[in-house]
Design a protein around this motif. Sequence first.
Motif, mmCIF file in Angstrom:
data_model
loop_
_atom_site.group_PDB
_atom_site.id
_atom_site.type_symbol
_atom_site.label_atom_id
_atom_site.label_comp_id
_atom_site.label_asym_id
_atom_site.label_seq_id
_atom_site.Cartn_x
_atom_site.Cartn_y
_atom_site.Cartn_z
ATOM 1 N N SER A 6 -3.907 7.561 3.527
ATOM 2 C CA SER A 6 -2.596 7.034 3.903
ATOM 3 C C SER A 6 -2.481 5.530 3.690
ATOM 4 O O SER A 6 -1.404 4.962 3.886
ATOM 5 C CB SER A 6 -2.291 7.357 5.369
ATOM 6 N N GLY A 7 -3.564 4.865 3.278
ATOM 7 C CA GLY A 7 -3.461 3.440 2.992
ATOM 8 C C GLY A 7 -4.801 2.739 3.036
ATOM 9 O O GLY A 7 -5.681 3.090 3.827
ATOM 10 N N ASN A 8 -4.954 1.735 2.154
ATOM 11 C CA ASN A 8 -6.215 1.015 2.017
ATOM 12 C C ASN A 8 -5.969 -0.473 1.838
ATOM 13 O O ASN A 8 -5.084 -0.880 1.070
ATOM 14 C CB ASN A 8 -6.993 1.537 0.801
ATOM 15 N N CYS A 9 -6.766 -1.276 2.544
ATOM 16 C CA CYS A 9 -6.695 -2.726 2.383
ATOM 17 C C CYS A 9 -7.957 -3.337 2.982
ATOM 18 O O CYS A 9 -8.289 -3.076 4.139
ATOM 19 C CB CYS A 9 -5.453 -3.297 3.068
ATOM 20 N N TYR A 10 -8.654 -4.140 2.183
ATOM 21 C CA TYR A 10 -9.872 -4.798 2.631
ATOM 22 C C TYR A 10 -9.749 -6.305 2.425
ATOM 23 O O TYR A 10 -9.149 -6.757 1.445
ATOM 24 C CB TYR A 10 -11.090 -4.302 1.836
#
Length: 266
Positions: free
Chosen positions: A13-17
């Motif tokens: 549902s979503g990715n951010c690093y």
Amino acid sequence: MGLSFCSFASGSSGNCYLVESENTVILIDVGITGKRILAGLEENGLEAGDVDAILLTHEHIDHVRSIRMIGRKAGHAEVYASEGTFAGIEEKLLPRGRWSPVPDEEFAIGDIAVRAFSLSHDAIEPTGYTLRSGGRQVTVVTDTGVVTEEIFEQMKTADLLVLEANHEVNILRMGSYPYPLQQRILGDEGHLSNETAGRVLCSLLDQMHGERIPRVLLAHLSHENNTPQQAYLTVKNILFERDYFVDRDVKLAVIRRDETSPLLEV
């Protein structure tokens, strides 16, 4: 100072690093709402204007959802991705002067050296990333159906490895997903399972010969076909079968889908 790592979100549902050095701030993917990304930055004492670059892995919405908003907020940040990824999301992008195709060789963003490498996923030209600074390395490998020799070479030298453990095969097979979708996920251009992640880690540790203890974060877990507890247990058991132990041979943890992780010093 080497590198610091924080996950704002990791999953279908979503990715951010966030990867940060002493002088440079980089976001890898912006697949959650801009509001959540700004909140994640704020939790780490940063704001959008501090971001020096955005690295995109591929064009799927759970990785690029907020590229336009965050690109505008992060006014001087360069956007990097493969030519194929840019072709897949061109209508969502900032003016062309704000983005650069990743080169074939290692390149520098501030005091962080970046290497892009190919993944095996059903996207146009997906890429993983290795980031190095101060003698430390972070490597991100998610959204790939197999671990190729090129990917494995990047993993071998990582101090912090973000590794996909998307699904438990038996849960996927017995779940509600239609058969074609199951086959896509299980295919060579799909996602790594818990079982595959465990076997890859065993191969990695075989080559390290106990010379160091890597930190591994299991990532991109499916909401329908996995749980943090299942991913951790499956990987831990596969390691145990090969006489590898968590904390003795590898530091193992799971990134939560919808929670900002603590800031980890690499």
